[in-house]
Design a protein around this motif. Structure first.
Motif: not given
Length: 292
Positions: A161-178, A205-214
């Motif tokens: 599954v290609s997404c970020a686990a978050g507290a709520t649904s939405g969109n974000g962007h990734l900031k690579p480090r180092h 970004i999707r809640p972990l609950k939704d990822i697991v249940q799906d």
């Protein structure tokens, strides 16, 4: 069994992508072979010399083909530390975590890998004959690389599954480090362009609950979370939103760098008496449910 619906057959070319190069198309250099021979699955792979060996390995080509836990893997060692250490050390990288994982997993178990990176833990879970593996990774580059590795092997029970686990649904962007593609943080998607003048790439970004249940999971034997400091927010919401049946029996958590974050996480999981500490490593907490 769970099989990734996004995993293409070896002969299938996904839209916009070139045909998969056969395994061995990216050979190691002599120096890389030497470093790997000295360190791979050997006690030296957990010693002080491994940093030197990793440095040798990273001075080679951008892409190299090798094996990990008996599987064919396409490593990208120059821009991903997990690739570099996995290629060099094998099972001696994250040795204590893997040993604990092996003592828990079985064919009837389920493993959830949040922050899968290049698939290091998911591949090891497959080697333990686990038939239900859910690998979640926010960085689409890493997910494409992991799928490429999976396509080089016989079908494995890994649902990607290609997404970020978050507290709520939405969109974000990734900031690579180092300069490490495997290390970064997800933040809310800005409306303006980035400093480089390029539009930020949206990461779902999707809640972990939704990822697991799906994924159709009804119980979780072991969950690993490595999501760059977001563990508390994600788990706090998850535990409030799901039935205790979906509480993982065991957890591998990256230890937060900030003391406040570590205290909040330990209060959520340990002070509440939901989990107990089964072990600690330099980078991880190993937790087990008290009701298990």
């Amino acid at each position: 069994m769970l099989f990734s619906p996004a995993l293409p057959p070896l002969t299938e070319i996904r839209p916009g992508q070139a045909a998969l190069a056969s395994f061995g198309s990216y050979p190691m250099t002599r120096r890389q072979h030497l470093a790997r021979m000295l360190m791979h699955e050997r006690p030296l792979g957990r010693g002080r010399l491994r940093r030197i060996a990793v440095s040798w390995f990273q001075q080679g080509p951008q892409i190299v083909d090798g094996t990990l836990f008996g599987y064919r893997v396409r490593f990208y060692p120059r821009d991903n530390q997990t690739d570099a250490y996995g290629a060099i050390c094998g099972g001696f990288y994250k040795r204590r975590e893997l040993r604990w994982l092996r003592s828990i997993l079985s064919p009837d178990a389920s493993f959830v890998d949040i922050g899968a990176n290049m698939g290091f833990f998911s591949l090891y879970a497959a080697r333990c004959h686990t038939r239900k593996i859910l690998a979640v990774e926010a960085n689409p580059v890493l997910m494409d690389r992991f799928r490429e590795t999976l396509a080089l092997n016989e079908p494995l029970p890994i649902w990607c599954v290609s997404c970020a686990a978050g507290a709520t649904s939405g969109n974000g962007h990734l900031k690579p480090r180092h300069h490490d593609v495997g290390s970064g943080q997800i933040s809310l998607l800005p409306s303006k362009k980035t400093r480089a003048g390029q539009q930020a790439i949206a990461i779902p970004i999707r809640p972990l609950k939704d990822i697991v249940q799906d994924a159709g999971l009804r119980t979780i034997t072991l969950m690993k979370l490595d999501i760059e400091g977001m563990e508390h927010a994600v788990l706090d919401t998850y535990f409030r939103d799901v039935s205790p049946m979906l509480y993982p029996r065991h957890l591998i958590l990256e230890r937060p760098v900030r003391r406040e974050a570590q205290q909040a996480l330990e209060h959520l999981l340990i002070a509440s008496a939901i989990y107990r500490i089964s072990g600690r490593t330099r980078t991880s907490l190993l937790l087990s449910r008290n009701s298990c």
